[in-house]
Structures are given as structure tokens and as C-alpha cells.
Design a protein around this motif. Structure first.
Motif, PDB file in Angstrom:
ATOM      1  N   VAL A 113      39.023  30.908  40.954  1.00  0.00           N
ATOM      2  CA  VAL A 113      39.244  32.274  41.431  1.00  0.00           C
ATOM      3  C   VAL A 113      39.487  33.248  40.282  1.00  0.00           C
ATOM      4  CG1 VAL A 113      40.123  31.472  43.640  1.00  0.00           C
ATOM      5  CG2 VAL A 113      41.739  31.872  41.772  1.00  0.00           C
ATOM      6  N   ILE A 114      39.860  32.733  39.107  1.00  0.00           N
ATOM      7  CA  ILE A 114      40.057  33.559  37.912  1.00  0.00           C
ATOM      8  C   ILE A 114      39.254  32.937  36.789  1.00  0.00           C
ATOM      9  CG2 ILE A 114      41.706  34.401  36.209  1.00  0.00           C
ATOM     10  CD1 ILE A 114      42.100  35.699  38.893  1.00  0.00           C
ATOM     11  N   GLU A 115      38.508  33.747  36.074  1.00  0.00           N
ATOM     12  CA  GLU A 115      37.721  33.243  34.953  1.00  0.00           C
ATOM     13  C   GLU A 115      38.169  33.918  33.665  1.00  0.00           C
ATOM     14  OE1 GLU A 115      33.557  32.501  35.557  1.00  0.00           O
ATOM     15  OE2 GLU A 115      33.702  33.025  37.661  1.00  0.00           O
ATOM     16  N   GLY A 116      38.164  33.141  32.576  1.00  0.00           N
ATOM     17  CA  GLY A 116      38.564  33.684  31.284  1.00  0.00           C
ATOM     18  C   GLY A 116      40.068  33.742  31.126  1.00  0.00           C
ATOM     19  N   ALA A 117      40.539  34.607  30.216  1.00  0.00           N
ATOM     20  CA  ALA A 117      41.960  34.722  29.926  1.00  0.00           C
ATOM     21  C   ALA A 117      42.680  35.485  31.030  1.00  0.00           C
ATOM     22  CB  ALA A 117      42.181  35.403  28.580  1.00  0.00           C
ATOM     23  N   PHE A 118      43.945  35.126  31.233  1.00  0.00           N
ATOM     24  CA  PHE A 118      44.770  35.788  32.241  1.00  0.00           C
ATOM     25  C   PHE A 118      46.153  35.938  31.662  1.00  0.00           C
ATOM     26  CE2 PHE A 118      47.547  36.197  35.840  1.00  0.00           C
ATOM     27  CZ  PHE A 118      46.817  36.848  36.814  1.00  0.00           C
ATOM     28  N   ASN A 119      46.674  37.158  31.665  1.00  0.00           N
ATOM     29  CA  ASN A 119      47.986  37.437  31.086  1.00  0.00           C
ATOM     30  C   ASN A 119      48.944  37.867  32.193  1.00  0.00           C
ATOM     31  OD1 ASN A 119      50.220  38.157  29.614  1.00  0.00           O
ATOM     32  ND2 ASN A 119      49.107  39.451  28.152  1.00  0.00           N
ATOM     33  N   PHE A 120      49.943  37.027  32.472  1.00  0.00           N
ATOM     34  CA  PHE A 120      50.891  37.331  33.536  1.00  0.00           C
ATOM     35  C   PHE A 120      51.746  38.557  33.214  1.00  0.00           C
ATOM     36  CE2 PHE A 120      49.702  33.192  34.969  1.00  0.00           C
ATOM     37  CZ  PHE A 120      49.923  33.199  36.336  1.00  0.00           C
ATOM     38  N   ALA A 121      51.806  38.959  31.949  1.00  0.00           N
ATOM     39  CA  ALA A 121      52.563  40.146  31.586  1.00  0.00           C
ATOM     40  C   ALA A 121      51.786  41.429  31.868  1.00  0.00           C
ATOM     41  CB  ALA A 121      52.953  40.087  30.106  1.00  0.00           C
ATOM     42  N   ASN A 122      50.495  41.288  32.175  1.00  0.00           N
ATOM     43  CA  ASN A 122      49.633  42.433  32.429  1.00  0.00           C
ATOM     44  C   ASN A 122      49.594  42.719  33.931  1.00  0.00           C
ATOM     45  OD1 ASN A 122      47.524  44.232  32.850  1.00  0.00           O
ATOM     46  ND2 ASN A 122      46.213  43.315  31.282  1.00  0.00           N
ATOM     47  N   PRO A 123      50.108  43.884  34.367  1.00  0.00           N
ATOM     48  CA  PRO A 123      50.108  44.210  35.806  1.00  0.00           C
ATOM     49  C   PRO A 123      48.718  44.170  36.427  1.00  0.00           C
ATOM     50  CG  PRO A 123      51.508  45.735  34.601  1.00  0.00           C
ATOM     51  CD  PRO A 123      50.760  44.940  33.569  1.00  0.00           C
ATOM     52  N   GLU A 124      47.701  44.559  35.666  1.00  0.00           N
ATOM     53  CA  GLU A 124      46.345  44.554  36.207  1.00  0.00           C
ATOM     54  C   GLU A 124      45.876  43.124  36.488  1.00  0.00           C
ATOM     55  OE1 GLU A 124      43.735  46.705  33.658  1.00  0.00           O
ATOM     56  OE2 GLU A 124      44.713  48.650  34.006  1.00  0.00           O
ATOM     57  N   ASP A 125      46.242  42.194  35.621  1.00  0.00           N
ATOM     58  CA  ASP A 125      45.892  40.801  35.854  1.00  0.00           C
ATOM     59  C   ASP A 125      46.644  40.253  37.062  1.00  0.00           C
ATOM     60  OD1 ASP A 125      44.054  40.647  33.865  1.00  0.00           O
ATOM     61  OD2 ASP A 125      45.262  39.447  32.479  1.00  0.00           O
ATOM     62  N   ARG A 126      47.938  40.536  37.135  1.00  0.00           N
ATOM     63  CA  ARG A 126      48.727  40.045  38.268  1.00  0.00           C
ATOM     64  C   ARG A 126      48.202  40.607  39.588  1.00  0.00           C
ATOM     65  NH1 ARG A 126      53.238  41.490  35.247  1.00  0.00           N
ATOM     66  NH2 ARG A 126      53.949  42.933  36.870  1.00  0.00           N
ATOM     67  N   ALA A 127      47.709  41.837  39.542  1.00  0.00           N
ATOM     68  CA  ALA A 127      47.197  42.463  40.761  1.00  0.00           C
ATOM     69  C   ALA A 127      45.987  41.721  41.312  1.00  0.00           C
ATOM     70  CB  ALA A 127      46.839  43.923  40.485  1.00  0.00           C
ATOM     71  N   LYS A 128      45.255  41.015  40.459  1.00  0.00           N
ATOM     72  CA  LYS A 128      44.098  40.249  40.922  1.00  0.00           C
ATOM     73  C   LYS A 128      44.523  39.124  41.871  1.00  0.00           C
ATOM     74  CE  LYS A 128      41.647  40.967  36.525  1.00  0.00           C
ATOM     75  NZ  LYS A 128      41.113  40.285  35.311  1.00  0.00           N
ATOM     76  N   LEU A 129      45.754  38.646  41.688  1.00  0.00           N
ATOM     77  CA  LEU A 129      46.225  37.529  42.490  1.00  0.00           C
ATOM     78  C   LEU A 129      46.846  37.971  43.815  1.00  0.00           C
ATOM     79  CD1 LEU A 129      47.941  35.368  39.719  1.00  0.00           C
ATOM     80  CD2 LEU A 129      45.729  34.941  40.822  1.00  0.00           C
ATOM     81  N   THR A 130      47.258  39.231  43.890  1.00  0.00           N
ATOM     82  CA  THR A 130      48.006  39.682  45.076  1.00  0.00           C
ATOM     83  C   THR A 130      47.271  39.451  46.386  1.00  0.00           C
ATOM     84  OG1 THR A 130      49.199  41.318  43.741  1.00  0.00           O
ATOM     85  CG2 THR A 130      49.169  41.645  46.135  1.00  0.00           C
ATOM     86  N   PRO A 131      46.007  39.875  46.522  1.00  0.00           N
ATOM     87  CA  PRO A 131      45.327  39.628  47.808  1.00  0.00           C
ATOM     88  C   PRO A 131      45.065  38.156  48.067  1.00  0.00           C
ATOM     89  CG  PRO A 131      43.802  40.541  46.194  1.00  0.00           C
ATOM     90  CD  PRO A 131      45.163  40.641  45.590  1.00  0.00           C
ATOM     91  N   LEU A 132      44.927  37.376  47.006  1.00  0.00           N
ATOM     92  CA  LEU A 132      44.707  35.939  47.183  1.00  0.00           C
ATOM     93  C   LEU A 132      45.977  35.259  47.684  1.00  0.00           C
ATOM     94  CD1 LEU A 132      42.683  35.223  43.912  1.00  0.00           C
ATOM     95  CD2 LEU A 132      41.781  35.477  46.234  1.00  0.00           C
ATOM     96  N   ARG A 133      47.086  35.606  47.069  1.00  0.00           N
ATOM     97  CA  ARG A 133      48.362  35.008  47.465  1.00  0.00           C
ATOM     98  C   ARG A 133      48.704  35.333  48.913  1.00  0.00           C
ATOM     99  NH1 ARG A 133      52.493  35.980  42.452  1.00  0.00           N
ATOM    100  NH2 ARG A 133      53.978  35.564  44.130  1.00  0.00           N
ATOM    101  N   ALA A 134      48.273  36.488  49.379  1.00  0.00           N
ATOM    102  CA  ALA A 134      48.561  36.893  50.757  1.00  0.00           C
ATOM    103  C   ALA A 134      47.890  35.987  51.777  1.00  0.00           C
ATOM    104  CB  ALA A 134      48.127  38.340  50.976  1.00  0.00           C
ATOM    105  N   THR A 135      46.853  35.247  51.349  1.00  0.00           N
ATOM    106  CA  THR A 135      46.163  34.353  52.278  1.00  0.00           C
ATOM    107  C   THR A 135      46.889  33.026  52.461  1.00  0.00           C
ATOM    108  OG1 THR A 135      44.764  33.270  50.597  1.00  0.00           O
ATOM    109  CG2 THR A 135      43.959  35.350  51.539  1.00  0.00           C
ATOM    110  N   VAL A 136      47.913  32.777  51.655  1.00  0.00           N
ATOM    111  CA  VAL A 136      48.668  31.527  51.744  1.00  0.00           C
ATOM    112  C   VAL A 136      49.962  31.808  52.501  1.00  0.00           C
ATOM    113  CG1 VAL A 136      49.734  29.636  50.469  1.00  0.00           C
ATOM    114  CG2 VAL A 136      47.681  30.744  49.570  1.00  0.00           C
ATOM    115  N   THR A 137      50.039  31.347  53.732  1.00  0.00           N
ATOM    116  CA  THR A 137      51.200  31.583  54.593  1.00  0.00           C
ATOM    117  C   THR A 137      51.839  30.257  54.976  1.00  0.00           C
ATOM    118  OG1 THR A 137      49.918  31.457  56.645  1.00  0.00           O
ATOM    119  CG2 THR A 137      50.058  33.615  55.548  1.00  0.00           C
ATOM    120  N   PRO A 138      53.104  30.268  55.389  1.00  0.00           N
ATOM    121  CA  PRO A 138      53.729  29.018  55.832  1.00  0.00           C
ATOM    122  C   PRO A 138      52.957  28.334  56.965  1.00  0.00           C
ATOM    123  CG  PRO A 138      55.411  30.683  55.472  1.00  0.00           C
ATOM    124  CD  PRO A 138      54.087  31.375  55.349  1.00  0.00           C
TER     125      PRO A 138
END
Length: 288
Positions: A113-138
Motif C-alpha cells: 500500500v506504500i511504495e518507497g520511503a515513508f517518514n512518520f515524522a512527515n504529516p503528508e506521509d502519515r496522511a496517506k495512511l489515514t483512510p487506510l487505517r479507517a478500514t480496519v475496525t474491531p
């Protein structure tokens, strides 16, 4: 979920291109021989698993040759199924297990789902994960867990007479807890490595599920996670004691969140190998 304030730094894995996905093995330092052994002794397959919510893409591993082995479900971290977790699956299978590593985000996107480098300190990079994480529910995780358990038990390589193990990394830690509660009759061992959100104030908090499980637990806590909230380990220990579930809760001093995942800026080989050895001891004892 992982706390964005306790991130695993810069992650870069040049093998994250789709063309090379799944074709590489780890060859770093003293682990090269282990990887070569796994490559020679393990069968690897890309699989599609029907779930109530769609079709999940995943990687399946098992030892070559005739036989049946205990099964293990591996929940990856927030960046989901990618080469480093394929390496883990391959290595675990070489130790004598049938291993399934699913893509957390199959409802939205196939892995990687992510290709290349990813920096967790970068808000733009973290934003890429937000809609994906929303698909994982209890609730979705419970449905997925049941589907993955059924898939593993349907494999001729899986020993149905042996119990199943489940392990999770980062946000995969809570998913491992949920799996153990969803399939208490099959899951006998649970391992969480730098798991995020194991204890929350919500009714869906993973630690509240401990009484529903019949498993032994290994909880490996990152040093900086513990420093951020030192009460988590104590609440976990109390929950295990109350439920009378055997558990080892250990803070890995000096090891930062993400220390077990190769490719992370905070990867700590010595601490990662210690955690791996603890995992194998747990499975050898519990998956009987």
C-alpha cells in the motif's frame, strides 16, 4: 492503532516496487544464512481469501516436504504486507510453521500500500495512511480473523491437532488480541511487539478481551512507548492476573517503537533477535 507521536521514524525499503514484491530475501549482516535457509526450505504462495467483506490478498508460507505443522497468523504493522513481513513469514515457516500474513487494508487497496520511503515524522506521509487505517475496525477484524482461521485450517499442511498462534506488530498487536478472543478454541499463543493501543478507555479496548481468550501471551513493549505511558504495562499485567492468563510483559530497554521491523530507522537487530527467540520459545511451548 499506533500512536503517531511514538512513530518508527524513517522507513525505507527499496524492494517495495510491485515488480520486485515478494521476490527478494533478507541478506543483511549475520541473518543472511537464515534467509538463505528459509528460501531453500519454504514454499511461498500469494493467496486470495474470501471474507464477509471482500477478498483479502495475503502471503502463505509453509515448510517444503510432506508433513503437517501448527499454524500462525501474522498481523503486520501500520504499513501492512510488504517485503519485510514476507521475510518474517518465510523465516517463521522455516522454523516449522504454516504462516499467513494478510494485507490489513484489502478493503481499500492491494499490497504493497506504500511504495518507497515513508517518514512518520512527515504529516503528508502519515496522511496517506489515514483512510487506510479507517478500514480496519474491531468488528471487521473479528470477521477477518474467523476467515483467516478457517483458511489456515483448510490447508493440508496445517496440523489441526495443534493449536494456532497469532502475532502482531504496532497496530497488529490489538488485532492479535481480537483474534485470540474471536477464536479461543484454536488460539493458544499471542505475541504483541511494540503494540499500540492495547489499553484504551474505550469499550473495545483489547485488554478487556483477555478473559475471553484461552491463550498464553508475550507482550514486548518499546521503551519509548513505556515512557510515554508507563501505566499500560501495569494495567496489562493486572488484566492477565485477573483473568488467570499466563503472560510475559517486558519493556525492551533502549528499543524504540518499531525496533523489530527491518527497514525502520529504529530497527535494533540485537533486541529484534531477542524478541524473535522469545516468540519461538512461546510457540514451541504453547502450540502443542
Amino acid at each position: 492503532m499506533c500512536d503517531d507521536d511514538i512513530h518508527q521514524g524513517l522507513v525505507h525499503d527499496p524492494r517495495l516496487s510491485r515488480r520486485g514484491f515478494g521476490l527478494m530475501t533478507v541478506a543483511i549482516g549475520g541473518l543472511a544464512a537464515t534467509a538463505a535457509h528459509a528460501q531453500d526450505t519454504v514454499v511461498e504462495q500469494d493467496v486470495q481469501i474470501k471474507t464477509p467483506d471482500g477478498v483479502a490478498d495475503a502471503a502463505l508460507y509453509y515448510p517444503k516436504g510432506k508433513g503437517a505443522w501448527p499454524a500462525v497468523l501474522v498481523w503486520p504493522d501500520v504499513m501492512s504486507l510488504r517485503p519485510v513481513f514476507r521475510d518474517m513469514g518465510r523465516r517463521l515457516a522455516a522454523a516449522g510453521y504454516v504462516v499467513l500474513v494478510p494485507n490489513l487494508y484489502y478493503r481499500a487497496k492491494k499490497a504493497p500500500v506504500i511504495e518507497g520511503a515513508f517518514n512518520f515524522a512527515n504529516p503528508e506521509d502519515r496522511a496517506k495512511l489515514t483512510p487506510l487505517r479507517a478500514t480496519v475496525t474491531p468488528e471487521g477484524t473479528d470477521r477477518d480473523a474467523a476467515a483467516y482461521m478457517a483458511f489456515l485450517d483448510a490447508q493440508k499442511q496445517t496440523s489441526k491437532a495443534r493449536k494456532i498462534g497469532v502475532q502482531g506488530y504496532c497496530m497488529g498487536g490489538p488485532l492479535a488480541f481480537r483474534t485470540a478472543a474471536a477464536a479461543p478454541g484454536r488460539i493458544a499463543a499471542v505475541a504483541s511487539f511494540h503494540g499500540g493501543g492495547l489499553v484504551t478507555d474505550q469499550p473495545t479496548s483489547p485488554h478487556l478481551l483477555i478473559p475471553k481468550t484461552h491463550a498464553e501471551f508475550l507482550i514486548a513493549v518499546a521503551d519509548n512507548d513505556d515512557k510515554s505511558d508507563p501505566t499500560v504495562k501495569d494495567k496489562l499485567k493486572a488484566a492477565f492476573d485477573t483473568a488467570k492468563r499466563p503472560a510475559k510483559v517486558e519493556v525492551y530497554t533502549g528499543a524504540a517503537h518499531g525496533w523489530t521491523v527491518k527497514g525502520s530507522q529504529v530497527y535494533d537487530e540485537a533486541a529484534a533477535e531477542k524478541a524473535w527467540a522469545e516468540l519461538l520459545v512461546l510457540y514451541k511451548r504453547a502450540l502443542a
